[in-house]
Structures are given as C-alpha cells and as structure tokens.
Design an enzyme around this catalytic site. Structure first.
Site, short mmCIF file in Angstrom:
data_model
loop_
_atom_site.label_atom_id
_atom_site.label_comp_id
_atom_site.label_asym_id
_atom_site.label_seq_id
_atom_site.Cartn_x
_atom_site.Cartn_y
_atom_site.Cartn_z
N ARG A 105 6.91 20.08 -7.69
CA ARG A 105 8.02 20.99 -8.03
C ARG A 105 8.51 20.66 -9.43
NH1 ARG A 105 11.64 16.95 -8.09
NH2 ARG A 105 11.44 15.38 -6.46
N GLU B 278 -0.68 -5.82 0.06
CA GLU B 278 -0.69 -4.97 -1.13
C GLU B 278 -0.29 -5.84 -2.31
OE1 GLU B 278 0.96 -0.70 -0.59
OE2 GLU B 278 2.32 -1.68 -2.01
N LYS C 15 2.37 10.47 1.99
CA LYS C 15 2.11 9.40 1.03
C LYS C 15 0.72 8.82 1.21
CE LYS C 15 6.55 8.00 -0.59
NZ LYS C 15 7.24 7.00 -1.41
N HIS D 246 16.84 3.21 -5.98
CA HIS D 246 15.62 4.01 -6.06
C HIS D 246 15.90 5.45 -6.47
CE1 HIS D 246 13.54 0.67 -4.33
NE2 HIS D 246 14.40 0.65 -3.33
#
Lengths: 165, 498, 498, 165
Positions: B294, B200, B116, B235
């Site tokens: 993918r 953030e 990430k 999620h």
C-alpha cells in the site's frame, strides 16, 4: 502583587508592580525589570523583554498552565501565596494512591492482582485508546488495595482503575 | 481516466489523496463514521457517504458499506489509503468483483505478502536475503549449535509456535547455547503446548531501511530509492527520511537493495505502489523484513526528493496507464525528513490525548510540507489512530533539512491536545541524530540522554509572565460575568502608545 | 558567519528572511512601527526594535533609526528585503560606513542601476540589447522618420522631459508620423516647457521575462534562469512563474538572456542577488528594461525550480563566502507558479481592503509553499503595501502546477478583508493562460472574457442555505444577550445523530 | 419560513420548513429537498446536499452576506419579505449620489470641480491607501454639486468626497 511560581517543578516567586510609566516584574530575588506583554491571539502572548521577542502560548490545565515558548513546553503554576498555603494543606502525597484512566479507553488487562506488592514504576494495567495500548505504572510502592474495574471494560477519563495503599 | 474515486479512509491520508485527485480533475467521495461528520476529509470532499457508528469495525472496516457507498455515488475506483482495509486482500478482491478498480496491488499479491512466513519463503525463492534462520525447529541443542556457529553469534532462540517474547532467548556464546535451548524449549512447551525451538541470527541495532516501488500493469517496475525509518518508538516509526544517511553516499548499495526489492515484488506478481522493508546491519548486509502492499505513511519524503506524486502514479497505474519513468530517469535531489505528529502527551508516557483543538498554528514557508487532517475547533476522536498530521521538510542537504525541521517545529503549535512536537524539537537537536548514525534502538538511547531544546536564561521569566498575563481578572462578586481579560494586555497597549 | 542580522523590513518578506536566518542559526532583529507591534515579523523575531510612528517615512524609511537599532542590538549585518530602503544606495552606503554589512550589492551598483537612463547606457555599453530608440530628441519630423523606418513601425514618440503619458504618441505608419510629431512636440512643450521629442520602437504585447542572478564578492557570477512576469495589472506583477512557458523549451535562449544579464550586472560591478528584467518580443528578440538590485518578491518560484535558498546565498555572499555553484551545476526541475495575494476587493475595482482578519484557512499539502505575513486576528494596517502573502506551488509540469494552484486557491480563505484570490481562481482556469501564450496586456484582455470559475448547478442553493444558517437567531426582546447561534447547527447535529 | 433571496443580483426565494425527520428547503419554484448543514467553525458551514459535500464560508457585510464556496464568492442577500418591503422603500436610486471613501486614505487629487457635468464611469477623485492610488468613478451621470473635502486631506472610510445631483 507577589506570587509563588513553580516552573517545571522549580519554585520561585514573581512580583509585579505598577510604575509610573508601566509595569515591572521581578523573578525570585532578581532585579526589577520591564517587559511588554501583548495578547496577540487568544492565549498567545508576544512578550518583549530587554529587546528580545518571545512568543508564549498558554494553555490552562487543571494543575497550572502549560506555556510553550519556541517549541519548548513548560508547566507553570502561579499562586497567590495566601491561597497557596490553604491549598497545599489539602494536597497530601501520602495516603492511598488512586491510579485513574488519563483518557477514555478499554481495559486490555491488569498486570497486578489485589493484594500484590508493587514497586515504583511497576506496570499495573494496560489500557487501549486511539488504537494504542498504554501501560499505567505505579508512581510509588505499595499494596494493591482495590481494582474497581474489570478487564474488557470501557472506562471514561478519570475512572479509578487501581488503588495502591 | 476515472471521473470519480472513493477514498476508503479518513484523516490526513484521505485529505492528502483528495488533494491529488482534485488536481487530476477527479471527483472525490469521502466516507465517514458518526465521529467524523465534521472531519476535514468530509469537509473537503466533493461527495460524502455516511458509513455507520464511530468504531472502525462498524464503519471504516465495513467492506459492504464501502461498496454500497461506491455504488450509490457512482465511483469507478477505490483508494484504500493506509491502515483500515488497505492490506485486506478480501477487500481488494471484493472491490474488483463488484466492478470497482482497487487502487493498489492485485488481491493475490496482498495475500502472498500478508503472511510473514509466506513472504519470507517468497523472498528466499526470489534470491532476496532474509535474516538467516532455520526454517524448522531444531531437534537438539547440537543441531542448533551447528546453525549458530555457521551464521555467527549472537543468535536468537524462538518458539516455533511462539509470540509475545515467550520461549525467546538471546545467546551470545557457544557455551551458553545448550542451557538456553533447554530453557526456551521448556518455556515454549508450557506456553504453547509445543516445545519446538528454532534459531535465527540476531541483528543487533539494525537500521530499518525500506525501498519504495512503483510498477504498472504492463510489467514495468522501478524503485524510487529508500527511506530510513530507524527512529521508532514501540516498533512504530515516528520520523523518516530520504535518503537514508547510510545510503546517501552509496548509490551501489541503493541499487542493490532496489533490485532485491523489485525481485521480491515481482515474485508476488505485484503492481502499483508498494514498499519492501529491510533490516540493515552495520556491515551493510541487508535482510528482507516484509512488504507493505500500500501507500506508506512516510511516502512524502520520497515525493520531496524525487519530485514525483506517488498518489498520482497510483491512480494512473490503476487506470491501466503505463509508468513512463525509466529507472535511469530517477534522480534524488537534496534531503527530506518527516515527523509524525501524534496527539499524545510526552509528559505522561506518550498517552494518547484526544479532545478539542482549541488553537492551531501551522508551519509554512520555504521547504515545508504539511499534510494535516485537523483544524482549529476539530474534536480529535478517541476511536482512531492519534496521528494528527505529518510535517515534512526538504532542503538541499540533510543538515539544512534538520535545521529547517527544527524551525518548522518551532512554528508549529497545537493547543487543546498534547502532541509529541517537543520530542521532535529535542530529537532533531540531538548530536547523534545529526551525525546520522541511526538504528532501531536509537530512540530508547536518546531518551536516556535527552536534553531539552536550548533556550536562553530568561525563558522562565517569560513563561511566568505569560502565565500571569493569561490569568483571568478577578471577577467582582455578583458583577457581570465579563469575558476574561488580561491586565497585561492593556499594559502592552499602553506601552505601544507611549 | 554572522551571529545576528537585522531585517529592515516588515510583512511576509521579513518573515521569509527570518525563516532562513533561523535555519542558519543566526539571531534575527525585527524593526517595527506603531502599527506593527503585533505583526507576525515582530512575534517571530528573536529581538525587536521600535522605530517610530506608522507612516513609512517615520519608521521603515528612517535610515538613522535602523542604524540605531542595529547598533543597539549588536547586529552585524542588515537585510533590506524588497521595497522600503532596499534599492536606496544611500542606505547601503550608510550601513557599510556605520560598520554593518549590507546584504545586497555595493551601493555603487545600486546607484548605477537606479537611474533608468544610466542603466540603459550601461546596458548598451555592455552589449546588451535595449529597446531601439534615439538617445536624444529628434530635431525634425524628417529625422524621426529616418529612425522610424530603420527600426520599423510601430514606434512611440516620447517627450524627452516627459512622464505620465504627456507628449506620447503611437505611430503605425510613415504617413502619420509628421502630424503626430507636431502634436507630441506641442503637447510636450505645453506640459514640460520643452518641446523635444524622441522616438522609440514600440514593443507590442511583449512578455516580461527576468533573469535571476547570483554573484559573490570574488568575481563569480551565475544566472539561475528566468521568471515569466507578464501577468500584470497596472504595471504591477501579480502572478509569476518559472520557467517561462516561452523559454522552457528554449535552453539556448535562456542561456543567451542569462549571459546578457550577467554582462549588464558585471558592468555595474554587481554582486549578491539581483534581477535583470527584459521585454521579449514575439519574434523572441529581448531588450534590457532595468535591473532590480535586491531580492524580488517572486524569488520563490526560482527557489522551487532550482532547489536553492536565495536568502541563504545572499547571506553567505554578504559574509564573503564563495558562491560554490557553477553555471553548469544548475538544473531547472518542473514548474513553479506564484500568486501575490493582496488585500483588495475584486468587486470594487481592486480597492485596497484593510481591516481585521477574522478567519484564515491556509492551503498546504504536496507542492504548496505559502509565504505569509498575516495571522487570524491580525489587523492589516492601512499604511503599507496590501500584499498579505505569496502562494507558490511546484509540480513536475506546468499543467500539473496550474492544477495544483487551482486546488490550493480553493483551500485558501481569508475572512475579514477582501482578497484577489477569486481573480486567481478564474485566471488559472483560463484557456489562454493554460496555453502559456502570455504578454503584458494579457490580464486586460482576460478581464473582457473572464468567466467565473466553474461550479455545479446547486451552488446557489448551497450559498442561500449557508447565508440562512449564518443568520443569528432573533433575540427575545429584553432577554439575555445570548451569543448568536444557528438554527441549522442544531439541525445538522440532529441529522448526525439520526 | 419564506425569504426573498438575491444571489449575485439574481432574485429568487428560499423556503425552509420543518419535517418530522429534519429540515427541508426549496429554492424558487424547485422541489423540496433535504440538506444537512453543520457549522464546523465559526462562520464555516459544511453542507451535505444529495450526497455532495460543500463548504461555505459566510461573512456578513453591510449589504448581505459574502458566501465563498470552493474559491467562488457570491453575494447573498436574504430577507424576510415583510421586512424587505419596508427596507426597499428606503433604498432609492434617484436623488443626490454621495460618493464616499471605501476605506481610510489620503485625497491625492480631484479630477472634477464643483459644477462639472460628469458621465457615468467618469473618474472623480484619486485616493491613496495602502501605497496604491485608486480612482473613484461616477456610478451615473449628473452635476457635481459639492466636494466636501480638500486635496491632501486624510479621510476615514465612509467620508463623502463628491456629491452628484
């Protein structure tokens, strides 16, 4: 014949009687009405009632039937009142609460320890099945009296994981 | 073109890939674990190879066994599907070095996008917006404050070493920052032995919108537009659509996001099909989240709206063919919605529900596409993802697609295991859903206001009658064990003959 | 918009119409005969009305009973489907005068198009080409000869009073005309008491191509392009496609035919959905054949390629809404093919095959649309058309659609009754079919060269094994009547556990 | 065990034997091979043979099984040779030929009359079922010896319509 009926928890009665021309029924204190019920596939009933057409799919589960009509699923319990009286005597809601695994899985972790006080809705244990982690919650408040299994253990459906008193 | 391809997957996605391969005249090799000998993907494959015991790590995750299978069956290429080994760079590399074409991006692209933080750096370098944040920990509350005021409140304090919500604090106002910073820092220190905290921007109720990419090995890459995937539980996406209700009327925003996605993918040397996920704010700013290297679960909605077969293109591209579609050739027609049908019990906290399918009625007709991996009589195994099927619909407008989805759900019935179909029935009838004002917190809010899908007043009477009709006849003591029959059945037939 | 609509039909088309009505939020009323109480269209309707005994003339053809049903259920409109009363002008008129909207053209248009000769006159008057022929009988061989030389050989001599091939002669050369004329005339005289013979140009191996129309009550009418229906058995279409392989690359010819169809329909004062059928020669001349004043069986291929829901538009138009699509808005995307799946035995002269469906596996996945009227356990009644379902596919190109159809047929299985699926499997694998060079005599030629769809060398071994495995275990004399079980079943499971 | 097999009319034999590890079979004079056969749904068999996967759907009809594999349908007759000998003695092809209705329907018209000579393939009778008219043809030449039903009559499946000698 008369039955006690619970539909999604709401109690009522269902009476069914023969009539020269066919069958009639009455729900609760309503009118006597006629319906045509046809089992078109195993467990699938096509029901005509007052010119309306319904398709009901019935699955028998331990605690009554699951009935699905047009995408809406209802839980229906149907009992002969004589038997119902006997049974409900045995179905008590106080006493120890056994939290059981709803399906086979692996115990990821316990969120409580023996002796903890828990409130209703509090998470008790995380179990992993089918690649998903699922939290089992306390249905009512109490004291954690026993935890018969260990973290990391694989349990089968119905295994008691937590006992709350 | 390849003569034979191995599909290193199971369930609905293995079946879906096989369908395209069969249409291409390519032989298919299925792999299976002990739990899947009778699975749909084994039944419908041209060839099949037994991998090992049921647990994934002893079967579907065993690179060595899959390469052995490809070798034994003379497959020339391997399609990984999604999940399992599909985003495993080592697997992609192992396929290629064993002489099999990996139907997906180069191993190096998977690696770059797999981390990430690396992916974030790569996006920044490619000029793709990411959620504004500090790269390193803030040395002091004051330094954090400077950043917070620059990017604007609310912000999120996060432990640099963090995870699992530890050391995380939401801060809405400047005056709360210093206290929150100290709390977060000390919590992080206790939890991770590292008190560093960074900051953030907090994206409130963002939309989750992703861009589908397709690129060939000759440097040509296009985007196929977006998918809206904001309907999530834990999620996990459960309903996706194309186009996004937000972007449907904003072609310039689609183009901007598409170009950003292509930049990010190019920076990773990407080819084949891939998806760049973005968070989108209400003010329509969008931020790179990650790239899925993918085929996505939700690819059918893109196929329905663009008319392209993504799996066919994946195979063509892997075979070295040129992607013969120019960006300007693409048109998005109508609207598509997909529901992920899971074996889970909506009455019991969506707990997975494995077991035998004892009855199955599948929806069909105009605009309905079902990609399923089950059949009547199949035992849904415990060991794998509980997704049974993907129900997708297409119609000329989003409103028509929603009505069509409701109709298709009404037709769909799975007996023996519980499914989340009733959740979808209620969801697509929800006014806010129909309005298209979606965000990732949508489903949680929906659960608060959820109303059971409308039914007429007699539905309870009918349910009681059905339950009554389904009761087996009382057996005569010591009599023959007759098959359960219904009194009403006979009654119904009498009625018929009258 | 209507609140409730009665569907005066049964089987797959009743179900197909219901699906759209349900999506439109309109309640549906099914009608049924004694044979259809358990039929799919009754099960899935919102309401149902019993018409009468099984024979059509005592149930589905009874105008009085259908109007009674509409009245009893408070329906506002009636959709006739295809077949049964759908092209019965009297029914359309009766609906309207009883206060129900007939979802179709005005009764007068049905009447005008219902007579073949009247329709032909109407087409001629509208400047639409018809098969060249004399309007009246020829008084002499000489008069016939003048006409034959004008329109060109071959020609067909036909009895004016004729039918059933009596008094019909093909003539290829001028020198054969006189003899043939005398033969035909005397045969016609014996057969019909009228020796008049007329002459028509013989169209050799024409294509059957039809144009779908849609027009509203406000005078706006468009064509939705064509369908190729040349694959026919006994003048019965069994496979249709859109676009026609001939017209796919000839937009100007499509436009010409579309305009001709609109002219013919306008001449009859037409509105709602309708289809004008043409015969098309190899030199691309086309001739008006007839107009079908209803929804066609094969409408799904047009829906797949245009993205429109024809039933939705039928209802909107019937409700007086404006057709909001301009001719230039229409686009034809990709290619669609439909196979009509009949209950008939291909090994026994395609004899209808009624009975109980004892097993059903339906195709699905990308690009597959199934409109079916059956279910596992349903008893296909003897009294009606043996069509079970329509299997349609869509893909980006005709070749991909053909491959997809082959794949879908492989997935499709109906047990208990025989079907013509194996015929379609062979047909879509036929080279001439793939080349797209179709004509109405195609199927007859195909039967001569038909090759069984390819299979590998072991298929017979597998068939023998399956037949062996399916044998019930020999029962022990006087022992319990156990359910038949398979020895191999256990063997297979052993194998699995090894 | 050994069986006589007819697959779409072609005759061969099927041998099946137990082997320590499982089951083996041999078709005709071929090699002994192993296959894994699993009944995944009633009448539906998933068969793995030499790494290839087949799905075979079996329907039992009067004269053997109909087996469908990948859209291709085959007729398979499987007989224990001892029983086969007995049965084939009873299945004679000479003698009177009874042309029977393959399904219930209505007799539209006869194309022949009693005493007519017919050739193989000649149409005998038109029967209407499921809205379609279907012509039954003579399987071999002969003399029409009897017509036991009348035009317009409704007949059930198996009813003899024409006898040819």
């Amino acid at each position: 014949m008369s039955f006690n009926v619970q539909i999604d928890g709401r109690e009522t009665t269902l009476d069914v009687r023969e009539n020269g021309a066919g069958r009639e029924f009455r729900l609760g204190s309503g009118e006597w009405r006629r319906a045509q019920v046809l089992e078109v596939e195993p467990g699938v009933f096509s029901i005509l009632l007052d010119g309306r057409s319904y398709e009901a799919r019935v699955e028998n589960a331990q605690d009554g039937a699951g009935v699905t009509i047009g995408g809406r699923r209802m839980r229906v319990e149907l009992q002969d009142p004589r038997r119902a009286n006997r049974q409900s005597a045995g179905r008590r809601t106080d006493g120890p609460l056994q939290v059981a695994a709803p399906m086979p899985g692996k115990i990821v972790r316990f969120l409580v320890a023996r002796g903890d006080e828990v409130v209703a809705g509090q998470g008790l244990v995380v179990i992993e099945a089918m690649k998903m982690q699922n939290e089992l919650k306390a249905a009512r408040p109490g004291l954690v009296a026993a935890i018969p299994v260990r973290e990391g253990e694989t349990v089968s459906a119905g295994a008691v994981l937590v006992v709350i008193e | 073109m390849f003569q034979k391809i191995l599909i290193a997957n199971r369930g609905e996605i293995a079946v879906r890939i096989m369908r395209t391969l069969r249409e291409m005249g390519i032989r298919t090799v299925a792999v299976y674990s002990d739990a899947d000998r009778a699975a749909a993907h084994v039944r419908w494959a041209d060839e099949a190879f037994h991998l090992g015991p049921a647990p994934s790590r002893e079967s579907y995750l065993r690179i060595d066994r899959i390469l052995e299978a490809a070798c034994a069956h003379g497959a020339e290429a391997i399609h990984p599907g999604y999940g399992f080994l599909s985003e495993n760079a080592e697997f992609a590399a192992a396929c290629e070095s064993a002489g099999f074409v990996f139907i997906g991006p180069p191993a190096d692209s998977i690696r770059k996008m797999g981390s990430k933080t690396a992916a974030r750096e790569l996006a920044i370098a490619a000029g793709v917006p990411v959620v504004p944040g500090m790269r390193d920990g803030a040395k002091s509350p004051a330094e954090a404050g400077v950043f917070a005021r620059t990017c604007g409140y609310p912000v999120l304090l996060k432990a640099v070493a963090g995870g699992g919500g530890k050391g995380m604090r939401r801060v809405d106002r400047d005056e709360d920052l210093e206290g929150a910073f100290r709390d977060a820092s000390s919590e992080a220190g206790r939890a991770f032995g590292d008190a560093s905290v960074y900051i953030e921007k907090l994206i409130e109720n963002p939309r989750h919108i992703e861009i589908q990419l397709l690129g060939d090995k000759h440097g040509h890459m296009i985007h196929l537009g977006e998918r809206e995937c904001s309907i999530q539980r834990r999620h996990q996406k459960i309903l996706e659509e194309c186009p996004s209700p937000l972007l449907a009327s904003k072609p310039e925003m689609r183009q901007k996001m598409g170009e950003a996605a292509i930049r990010a993918a190019r920076a990773a040397g990407y080819y084949n099909a891939g998806t760049v996920e973005f968070l989108v704010e209400r003010n329509e700013n969008f931020y790179f989240l990650e790239m899925n290297t993918r085929l996505q679960v939700e690819h059918p909605v893109t196929e329905l709206v663009t008319g392209l077969d993504l799996v066919r293109w994946q195979v063509e591209i892997a075979a070295g063919e040129k992607l013969t579609i120019a960006q300007e050739d693409l048109a998005w027609q109508g609207a598509a919605i997909e529901c992920r049908v899971y074996a889970e019990d909506p009455d019991n906290q969506f707990f997975p529900s494995a077991g035998k399918i004892t009855g199955l009625h599948e929806p069909a007709g105009p605009g309905v596409r079902l990609d399923s991996g089950i059949y009547d009589g199949w035992n849904v195994p415990l060991e794998y993802d509980p997704m049974l099927a993907k129900l997708a619909v297409w119609a000329g407008t989003r409103n028509h697609a929603i009505a069509r989805m409701r109709r298709a759900i009404e037709e769909y019935h799975v007996a023996g295991v519980q499914t989340n179909l009733s959740l979808f029935a209620d969801l697509v009838s929800d006014e806010a859903f129909v309005s298209g004002d979606l965000h990732t917190g949508f489903l949680e809010e929906f659960f608060q206001r959820r109303k059971a899908y409308a039914a007429d007043a007699d539905i309870e009477a009918v349910a009681a009658l059905a339950a009554h009709a389904a009761r087996p006849l009382t057996r005569i003591e010591n009599g023959p064990a007759a098959a359960p029959a219904s009194r009403w059945k006979a009654a119904g037939r009498d009625g018929l003959l009258r």
